[in-house]
Scaffold this active site. Structure first.
Site, short mmCIF file in Angstrom:
data_model
loop_
_atom_site.label_atom_id
_atom_site.label_comp_id
_atom_site.label_asym_id
_atom_site.label_seq_id
_atom_site.Cartn_x
_atom_site.Cartn_y
_atom_site.Cartn_z
CB SER A 136 -36.21 5.88 -142.27
OG SER A 136 -35.52 6.66 -143.25
CE1 TYR A 149 -40.92 6.87 -145.14
CE2 TYR A 149 -38.93 8.17 -144.79
CZ TYR A 149 -39.55 6.95 -144.99
OH TYR A 149 -38.79 5.80 -145.03
#
Length: 256
Positions: A136, A149
């Protein structure tokens, strides 16, 4: 004809990757915790892919990862590509993230990448194949309130680079992709729970200089490229597919 194991294949980026490889006539093993979603994906890809097998299981379980790898071995005689897309989005700071949420996030997003790579690498090494992990943009920077995350995605980039170095002598290439916002059920479920979803969608679009989110197919096309001979001298790389998000600094001071 490539033999490909795709995690997170029931929806989102993983489903897009499955569709992209199916269009090339690949043989697919689709893995996900969502049994109904997997069955739907397999039905949609029937007649497009050369063959489709499904394995219901979690990447956070080595036993499940080994079952998926064994299925590829028994049905297709091995693997050429591992496309790892499974992941969860979680929220919280160091203080507000409890231990259970931290463990779940790291188990799925980082340990899961390790486990599925471990299960598949003997076959990937034998075929001199490819691994592509989805990280990401929050693996290279971080927004507020996504501690677990962001850590998991930063760690995944470290896994990509270490695997690339370890397995280059075997002719194996390992790369990653760092997407910006992608129009997936994962993102929509989070946004639709907000008090004003329309405002959140507008803010997300505005974060990208291109003015919109990516479609899963736009990420999938990069996965297919990295796993192809056209990327034969690329390994240990993490490709940002983020609509220019990380190219732009925050703020626009007017000096002229």
């Amino acid at each position: 004809m490539q033999r490909v194991l795709i995690t997170g294949a029931a929806k989102g980026i993983g489903r897009g990757v499955a569709e992209a490889f199916a269009a090339q006539g690949a043989k697919l093993v689709l893995m996900d915790v969502d049994a109904a979603g997997l069955e739907g994906a397999a039905a949609a890809l029937a007649g497009k892919a050369a063959a489709v097998e499904i394995c219901v299981g979690s990447v956070a379980s080595l036993a499940d990862c080994n079952r998926a790898a064994a299925l590829a071995q028994s049905r297709f005689g091995g693997l050429d590509v591992l496309s790892h897309n499974a992941g969860i989005q979680t929220y919280g700071t160091v203080e507000s993230t409890d231990e259970a949420l931290w463990d779940r996030t790291l188990d799925v997003n980082l340990k899961g990448a390790f486990l599925v790579s471990k299960a598949c690498m003997p076959m990937i090494r034998a075929s001199r194949g490819n691994v592509v992990h989805i990280s990401s943009v929050q693996g290279v920077a971080s927004q507020a309130g996504v501690t677990a995350y962001s850590v998991s995605k930063h760690g995944l980039i470290g896994l990509v680079r270490s695997m690339a170095v370890d397995y280059a002598p075997y002719g194996v290439r390992v790369n990653g992709i760092a997407p910006g916002s992608v129009d997936t059920p994962l993102l929509r479920n989070a946004v639709d729970a907000a008090p004003d979803p329309a405002a959140v969608y507008a803010e997300i679009d505005g974060m990208h200089p291109l003015g919109r989110m990516a479609a899963p197919s736009e990420i999938a096309s990069v996965v297919v490229f990295l796993a192809s001979d056209n990327a034969s001298f690329i390994t240990g790389e993490v490709v940002r597919v983020d609509g220019g998000m990380r190219a732009r600094l925050g703020g626009s001071p007017k000096t002229q």
